[in-house]
Design a protein around this motif. Structure first.
Motif, PDB file in Angstrom:
ATOM      1  N   VAL A  85       0.829  -1.212   0.000  1.00 45.98           N
ATOM      2  CA  VAL A  85       0.000   0.000   0.000  1.00 45.98           C
ATOM      3  C   VAL A  85       0.860   1.256   0.000  1.00 45.98           C
ATOM      4  O   VAL A  85       0.646   2.178  -0.804  1.00 45.98           O
ATOM      5  CB  VAL A  85      -0.936  -0.002   1.225  1.00 45.98           C
ATOM      6  CG1 VAL A  85      -1.658   1.329   1.366  1.00 45.98           C
ATOM      7  CG2 VAL A  85      -1.934  -1.150   1.120  1.00 45.98           C
ATOM      8  N   LEU A  86       1.845   1.293   0.885  1.00 48.25           N
ATOM      9  CA  LEU A  86       2.631   2.521   1.040  1.00 48.25           C
ATOM     10  C   LEU A  86       3.563   2.770  -0.133  1.00 48.25           C
ATOM     11  O   LEU A  86       3.686   3.896  -0.619  1.00 48.25           O
ATOM     12  CB  LEU A  86       3.418   2.475   2.356  1.00 48.25           C
ATOM     13  CG  LEU A  86       2.564   2.583   3.614  1.00 48.25           C
ATOM     14  CD1 LEU A  86       3.422   2.424   4.864  1.00 48.25           C
ATOM     15  CD2 LEU A  86       1.841   3.927   3.648  1.00 48.25           C
ATOM     16  N   TYR A  89       1.592   3.903  -3.123  1.00 48.61           N
ATOM     17  CA  TYR A  89       1.225   5.306  -2.972  1.00 48.61           C
ATOM     18  C   TYR A  89       2.415   6.209  -3.285  1.00 48.61           C
ATOM     19  O   TYR A  89       2.290   7.228  -3.972  1.00 48.61           O
ATOM     20  CB  TYR A  89       0.689   5.557  -1.566  1.00 48.61           C
ATOM     21  CG  TYR A  89       0.379   6.992  -1.255  1.00 48.61           C
ATOM     22  CD1 TYR A  89      -0.492   7.728  -2.050  1.00 48.61           C
ATOM     23  CD2 TYR A  89       0.954   7.616  -0.153  1.00 48.61           C
ATOM     24  CE1 TYR A  89      -0.777   9.052  -1.761  1.00 48.61           C
ATOM     25  CE2 TYR A  89       0.666   8.937   0.151  1.00 48.61           C
ATOM     26  CZ  TYR A  89      -0.191   9.651  -0.656  1.00 48.61           C
ATOM     27  OH  TYR A  89      -0.480  10.966  -0.363  1.00 48.61           O
ATOM     28  N   ALA A 140       8.936  11.747  -3.619  1.00 49.08           N
ATOM     29  CA  ALA A 140       7.631  12.329  -3.288  1.00 49.08           C
ATOM     30  C   ALA A 140       7.740  13.395  -2.218  1.00 49.08           C
ATOM     31  O   ALA A 140       6.858  14.229  -2.057  1.00 49.08           O
ATOM     32  CB  ALA A 140       6.670  11.240  -2.841  1.00 49.08           C
ATOM     33  N   GLN A 141       8.826  13.347  -1.433  1.00 45.04           N
ATOM     34  CA  GLN A 141       9.100  14.355  -0.408  1.00 45.04           C
ATOM     35  C   GLN A 141       8.024  14.462   0.668  1.00 45.04           C
ATOM     36  O   GLN A 141       7.763  15.542   1.186  1.00 45.04           O
ATOM     37  CB  GLN A 141       9.320  15.723  -1.050  1.00 45.04           C
ATOM     38  CG  GLN A 141      10.615  15.766  -1.867  1.00 45.04           C
ATOM     39  CD  GLN A 141      11.001  17.171  -2.234  1.00 45.04           C
ATOM     40  OE1 GLN A 141      10.334  17.804  -3.040  1.00 45.04           O
ATOM     41  NE2 GLN A 141      12.071  17.668  -1.648  1.00 45.04           N
ATOM     42  N   ASN A 142       7.377  13.349   0.938  1.00 45.46           N
ATOM     43  CA  ASN A 142       6.495  13.279   2.107  1.00 45.46           C
ATOM     44  C   ASN A 142       7.287  12.560   3.187  1.00 45.46           C
ATOM     45  O   ASN A 142       7.473  11.349   3.152  1.00 45.46           O
ATOM     46  CB  ASN A 142       5.217  12.506   1.761  1.00 45.46           C
ATOM     47  CG  ASN A 142       4.247  12.414   2.923  1.00 45.46           C
ATOM     48  OD1 ASN A 142       4.665  12.400   4.085  1.00 45.46           O
ATOM     49  ND2 ASN A 142       2.963  12.347   2.625  1.00 45.46           N
ATOM     50  N   LYS A 143       7.782  13.315   4.151  1.00 41.27           N
ATOM     51  CA  LYS A 143       8.735  12.740   5.094  1.00 41.27           C
ATOM     52  C   LYS A 143       8.105  11.683   6.002  1.00 41.27           C
ATOM     53  O   LYS A 143       8.782  10.771   6.463  1.00 41.27           O
ATOM     54  CB  LYS A 143       9.414  13.827   5.921  1.00 41.27           C
ATOM     55  CG  LYS A 143       8.584  14.450   7.002  1.00 41.27           C
ATOM     56  CD  LYS A 143       9.428  15.402   7.859  1.00 41.27           C
ATOM     57  CE  LYS A 143       8.616  15.921   9.019  1.00 41.27           C
ATOM     58  NZ  LYS A 143       9.336  16.903   9.845  1.00 41.27           N
ATOM     59  N   PHE A 144       6.800  11.813   6.220  1.00 39.02           N
ATOM     60  CA  PHE A 144       6.118  10.814   7.043  1.00 39.02           C
ATOM     61  C   PHE A 144       6.024   9.495   6.292  1.00 39.02           C
ATOM     62  O   PHE A 144       6.263   8.418   6.852  1.00 39.02           O
ATOM     63  CB  PHE A 144       4.732  11.313   7.414  1.00 39.02           C
ATOM     64  CG  PHE A 144       4.754  12.624   8.123  1.00 39.02           C
ATOM     65  CD1 PHE A 144       4.907  12.685   9.502  1.00 39.02           C
ATOM     66  CD2 PHE A 144       4.641  13.813   7.420  1.00 39.02           C
ATOM     67  CE1 PHE A 144       4.948  13.896  10.151  1.00 39.02           C
ATOM     68  CE2 PHE A 144       4.682  15.028   8.064  1.00 39.02           C
ATOM     69  CZ  PHE A 144       4.833  15.067   9.435  1.00 39.02           C
ATOM     70  N   LEU A 145       5.698   9.600   5.019  1.00 37.13           N
ATOM     71  CA  LEU A 145       5.647   8.413   4.169  1.00 37.13           C
ATOM     72  C   LEU A 145       7.025   7.762   4.076  1.00 37.13           C
ATOM     73  O   LEU A 145       7.168   6.545   4.253  1.00 37.13           O
ATOM     74  CB  LEU A 145       5.145   8.812   2.777  1.00 37.13           C
ATOM     75  CG  LEU A 145       5.135   7.733   1.702  1.00 37.13           C
ATOM     76  CD1 LEU A 145       4.232   6.579   2.099  1.00 37.13           C
ATOM     77  CD2 LEU A 145       4.686   8.314   0.363  1.00 37.13           C
ATOM     78  N   GLN A 147       9.560   7.951   6.106  1.00 38.93           N
ATOM     79  CA  GLN A 147       9.948   7.344   7.380  1.00 38.93           C
ATOM     80  C   GLN A 147       9.295   5.980   7.566  1.00 38.93           C
ATOM     81  O   GLN A 147       9.941   5.015   7.993  1.00 38.93           O
ATOM     82  CB  GLN A 147       9.555   8.282   8.526  1.00 38.93           C
ATOM     83  CG  GLN A 147      10.026   7.829   9.891  1.00 38.93           C
ATOM     84  CD  GLN A 147       9.562   8.776  10.988  1.00 38.93           C
ATOM     85  OE1 GLN A 147       9.617  10.004  10.822  1.00 38.93           O
ATOM     86  NE2 GLN A 147       9.103   8.238  12.100  1.00 38.93           N
ATOM     87  N   GLU A 148       8.034   5.901   7.206  1.00 37.90           N
ATOM     88  CA  GLU A 148       7.311   4.648   7.414  1.00 37.90           C
ATOM     89  C   GLU A 148       7.785   3.569   6.441  1.00 37.90           C
ATOM     90  O   GLU A 148       7.922   2.405   6.807  1.00 37.90           O
ATOM     91  CB  GLU A 148       5.804   4.882   7.267  1.00 37.90           C
ATOM     92  CG  GLU A 148       4.937   3.792   7.874  1.00 37.90           C
ATOM     93  CD  GLU A 148       5.204   3.568   9.340  1.00 37.90           C
ATOM     94  OE1 GLU A 148       5.811   4.434  10.003  1.00 37.90           O
ATOM     95  OE2 GLU A 148       4.827   2.480   9.837  1.00 37.90           O
ATOM     96  N   LYS A 151      11.051   2.303   7.698  1.00 37.81           N
ATOM     97  CA  LYS A 151      10.871   1.522   8.918  1.00 37.81           C
ATOM     98  C   LYS A 151      10.336   0.125   8.601  1.00 37.81           C
ATOM     99  O   LYS A 151      10.861  -0.877   9.109  1.00 37.81           O
ATOM    100  CB  LYS A 151       9.890   2.270   9.825  1.00 37.81           C
ATOM    101  CG  LYS A 151       9.667   1.668  11.184  1.00 37.81           C
ATOM    102  CD  LYS A 151       8.911   2.662  12.052  1.00 37.81           C
ATOM    103  CE  LYS A 151       7.972   1.988  13.015  1.00 37.81           C
ATOM    104  NZ  LYS A 151       7.200   2.970  13.810  1.00 37.81           N
TER     105      LYS A 151
END
Lengths: 218, 218
Positions: A85-86, A89, A140-145, A147-148, A151
């Motif tokens: 999924v991630l 995306y 994409a520069q979405n740091k939350f994405l 990081q996940e 991880k």
DNA sequence: TTTTAATAAATTGTATACAATCTTAATATA
DNA sequence: TATATTAAGATTGTATACAATTTATTAAAA
């Protein structure tokens, strides 16, 4: 040159010990024991344990000790499905932002991955593998994405190794090289549907390989 | 009754201080200062800081201090978009697993949310809001997904509050009640497309409200 | 023998002292 | 005055001692 904190060193070394199977799934470790092994006090070890627990690689039981995680089949499946999924995306976000330079960088990573495979340098292989998987999220520069994604990738590596399922033989690595290539090709064509399909296929291929190896007859 | 560790208490209290805006965005706090405030030594405070950093609510700068996060518009957007992806996926997994009992529980949560709104008990409202958003992921029983959904939800709450954008007026809460209702209705019909649409709409409505409030003329 | 209670041992949880590092201010120098 | 150097202060990073809690062991009682 910035000096690394002991708690960071401890974190890295414990994780590496898992990757090299010097710590095995379910094993009990105490703060004192690790501290003695690494010649540090308990303070930085404790910080490292907390981080590892937060990332799902250890389980901390009050006044009993810390335990190396012992992932179930279900957990592995869950993680891989979430990664699909991630990373899909991430590909969706990145597909129209990727520049020619990005594609060159990805090609270079693929090349380095091939070399690491030939040199049978598995630690290097895993490092590059992680970079490839995280590349779209980085674009994409979405740091939350990002990081996940990083991880979960790390989780996967540790889990697979702790279960003796992956990268013990080089076969699986050989397979993933053309699969990575397929994702990059789809991204170059800006074909998001194909990219998603390739990501899903690659992830499931890794997971399936795992299921086979889990059989007691292997 | 299990006794809570000081580091857990510290973690909760710091987070609550953010929610009540006793700590504001970008504010510098030192381990010593918080320790004095909470009448604890630095040790448990330090552990709490690390956790908060890992969750993106604080930024730790070596030898300078810890800073309450100061989220940008971009970061808020990124988090909300990621929440759409994850909560939609959770709904997809849950939609065919939900039992009659699950639906009753969701209805009850909606009812409690309404009551909290009427009582103007905003902390309670946020607590229930978090439970509603996490419910599908809980049903799906993917603990990694659930953990991430809960974490991002908490981020959102803190970020919105730190930016003075949300739950300062009850208007936005009133709006989200029927939107939650819409998601539940779609789930009851096992209509995953409608559920996803409702989730996305609700998330974007919250985010848009935010953008309006960000204007200096509000 | 089995169960219960008391005690000892092991381990984490916390406080505190000290070391290392970074920032700030003061001082000297060009 | 502007810049570099030095020293002082503040803050985190680490080690260690101690407290609290849990587990394991032993002894006692049924």
């Amino acid at each position: 040159m910035i000096k690394q904190k002991n708690e960071d060193i401890a974190y890295e070394k414990i994780k590496r010990a898992m990757m090299l199977k010097r710590l095995v799934a379910g094993q009990r470790v105490t703060e004192e024991w690790v501290g003695n092994e690494l010649k540090m006090s308990r303070t930085p070890i404790r910080a490292a344990f907390n981080r590892l627990e937060n990332e799902g690689l250890m389980e901390l039981v009050p006044h009993r000790g810390a335990f190396v995680c012992n992932p179930s089949d279900k957990e592995l499946e869950d993680v891989f499905n979430l990664r699909i999924v991630l990373e899909s995306y991430a590909a969706e976000l990145a597909v129209h932002q990727m520049t020619e330079e990005n594609f060159q960088e990805m090609d270079q990573l693929l090349e380095e991955e091939r070399k690491a495979y030939e040199k049978k340098d598995y630690e290097e292989f895993l490092r590059i593998n992680a970079q490839i998987h995280a590349y779209p999220a980085r674009v994409a520069q979405n740091k939350f994405l990002l990081q996940e994604v990083e991880k979960l990738n790390q989780w996967s590596d540790c889990y697979l190794i702790l279960r003796d399922n992956f990268y013990s033989t080089p076969m699986n690595q050989a397979l993933s090289i053309p699969e990575h290539q397929g994702v990059v090709t789809a991204l170059k064509k800006r074909d998001i549907a194909a990219a998603k399909k390739a990501i899903e296929a690659h992830m499931l291929s890794t997971l399936n390989d795992l299921s086979e190896r889990t059989s007691i007859f292997n």
